[in-house]
Motif scaffolding. Structure first.
Motif, PDB file in Angstrom:
ATOM      1  N   LYS A  79      34.208  31.426  47.349  1.00 30.95           N
ATOM      2  CA  LYS A  79      34.641  31.971  46.053  1.00 30.95           C
ATOM      3  C   LYS A  79      34.028  33.354  45.829  1.00 30.95           C
ATOM      4  CE  LYS A  79      35.232  27.667  43.476  1.00 30.95           C
ATOM      5  NZ  LYS A  79      34.706  26.898  42.345  1.00 30.95           N
ATOM      6  N   GLU A 100      35.697  35.928  47.883  1.00 30.00           N
ATOM      7  CA  GLU A 100      37.031  36.205  47.350  1.00 30.00           C
ATOM      8  C   GLU A 100      36.982  36.941  46.016  1.00 30.00           C
ATOM      9  OE1 GLU A 100      38.838  32.372  47.143  1.00 30.00           O
ATOM     10  OE2 GLU A 100      39.168  32.262  49.305  1.00 30.00           O
ATOM     11  N   GLY A 101      35.784  37.104  45.462  1.00 22.50           N
ATOM     12  CA  GLY A 101      35.663  37.769  44.171  1.00 22.50           C
ATOM     13  C   GLY A 101      35.869  36.832  42.997  1.00 22.50           C
ATOM     14  N   ASN A 102      35.734  35.522  43.215  1.00 18.86           N
ATOM     15  CA  ASN A 102      35.919  34.506  42.183  1.00 18.86           C
ATOM     16  C   ASN A 102      37.182  34.763  41.364  1.00 18.86           C
ATOM     17  OD1 ASN A 102      35.449  32.237  40.647  1.00 18.86           O
ATOM     18  ND2 ASN A 102      33.884  33.171  39.382  1.00 18.86           N
ATOM     19  N   PRO A 103      38.355  34.687  42.006  1.00 15.77           N
ATOM     20  CA  PRO A 103      39.590  35.038  41.318  1.00 15.77           C
ATOM     21  C   PRO A 103      39.894  34.199  40.081  1.00 15.77           C
ATOM     22  CG  PRO A 103      40.059  33.964  43.401  1.00 15.77           C
ATOM     23  CD  PRO A 103      38.582  34.195  43.351  1.00 15.77           C
ATOM     24  N   LYS A 107      37.710  33.181  37.981  1.00 11.74           N
ATOM     25  CA  LYS A 107      36.706  33.561  36.969  1.00 11.74           C
ATOM     26  C   LYS A 107      36.050  32.344  36.318  1.00 11.74           C
ATOM     27  CE  LYS A 107      37.572  37.850  37.707  1.00 11.74           C
ATOM     28  NZ  LYS A 107      36.880  38.380  38.843  1.00 11.74           N
ATOM     29  N   ARG A 164      42.049  36.764  50.555  1.00  9.76           N
ATOM     30  CA  ARG A 164      41.317  36.352  49.360  1.00  9.76           C
ATOM     31  C   ARG A 164      39.823  36.617  49.475  1.00  9.76           C
ATOM     32  NH1 ARG A 164      45.049  32.153  50.349  1.00  9.76           N
ATOM     33  NH2 ARG A 164      43.434  30.889  51.317  1.00  9.76           N
ATOM     34  N   SER A 200      36.647  39.179  49.947  1.00 11.42           N
ATOM     35  CA  SER A 200      36.214  40.555  49.785  1.00 11.42           C
ATOM     36  C   SER A 200      34.724  40.605  50.081  1.00 11.42           C
ATOM     37  CB  SER A 200      36.492  41.020  48.356  1.00 11.42           C
ATOM     38  OG  SER A 200      35.883  42.261  48.135  1.00 11.42           O
ATOM     39  N   THR A 217      32.516  43.758  40.430  1.00  4.99           N
ATOM     40  CA  THR A 217      33.334  43.499  39.249  1.00  4.99           C
ATOM     41  C   THR A 217      32.831  44.323  38.079  1.00  4.99           C
ATOM     42  OG1 THR A 217      31.947  41.737  38.369  1.00  4.99           O
ATOM     43  CG2 THR A 217      33.606  41.099  39.988  1.00  4.99           C
ATOM     44  N   GLU A 270      29.045  38.124  36.048  1.00 11.91           N
ATOM     45  CA  GLU A 270      29.596  37.791  37.364  1.00 11.91           C
ATOM     46  C   GLU A 270      28.712  38.380  38.460  1.00 11.91           C
ATOM     47  OE1 GLU A 270      32.182  35.976  39.890  1.00 11.91           O
ATOM     48  OE2 GLU A 270      32.373  35.925  37.722  1.00 11.91           O
TER      49      GLU A 270
END
Length: 157
Positions: free
Chosen positions: A14, A17-20, A22, A135, A137, A146, A151
């Motif tokens: 996660k 993937e940048g915790n899409p 959120k 997904r 990054s 971000t 985050e």
């Protein structure tokens, strides 16, 4: 009993993937050391080659740890068996004529399809497919990815 909904995704994936979604990240999730496991001696020779080919890369991006040995061995073994079936098909073709004159598919077609599906499932777990990689990054450690300060704090944990 079958699991409902999607399978949970590991926090490390996660984060990559940048915790899409959120959603709050699980800060209590076990964090095994990012050292790759040793190659099992029982793997087929072709599976061992695949193990050696992929371990360093997966270890570097942090998705392969000592506790992932069984899952990664499953991927490597499926790869070896898929390759064996594909080599058979290349050499002998996909169909044959039975003694009674019927045209039939050789068993290696379904064997190859089965192991390809198993590989795909394992590949998704380790971020080895183009779709699963999109997904992910990978940011430079210590830098923010971000606009959300909370985050960024959670990512550093």
């Amino acid at each position: 009993m079958a699991q409902r909904g999607r399978r949970p995704k590991p926090t490390a994936l996660k984060v990559l993937e940048g915790n899409p979604g959120k959603r709050p990240l699980n800060v209590n999730e076990p964090k095994p050391g990012k050292k790759a496991p040793k190659c099992p001696t029982w793997l087929e020779p072709e599976a061992k080659k695949e193990w050696r080919r992929m371990t360093k890369t997966l270890e570097q991006i942090g998705v392969l740890t000592k506790v992932d040995a069984a899952a990664f061995a499953g991927y490597c073994q499926a790869y070896a068996r898929w390759k064996e079936a594909e080599e058979f098909l290349t050499k002998h073709g996909t169909i044959f004529k039975t003694p009674s004159g019927y045209i039939q598919q050789v068993p290696q077609v379904s064997i190859a399809q089965t192991y390809l599906k198993i590989m795909k499932d394992f590949c998704s777990e380790f971020g080895l497919t183009p779709a699963s990689r999109t997904r992910i990054s990978i940011g430079v450690e210590g830098t923010a990815n971000t606009d959300d300060p909370m985050e960024d704090i959670l990512r550093m944990v």
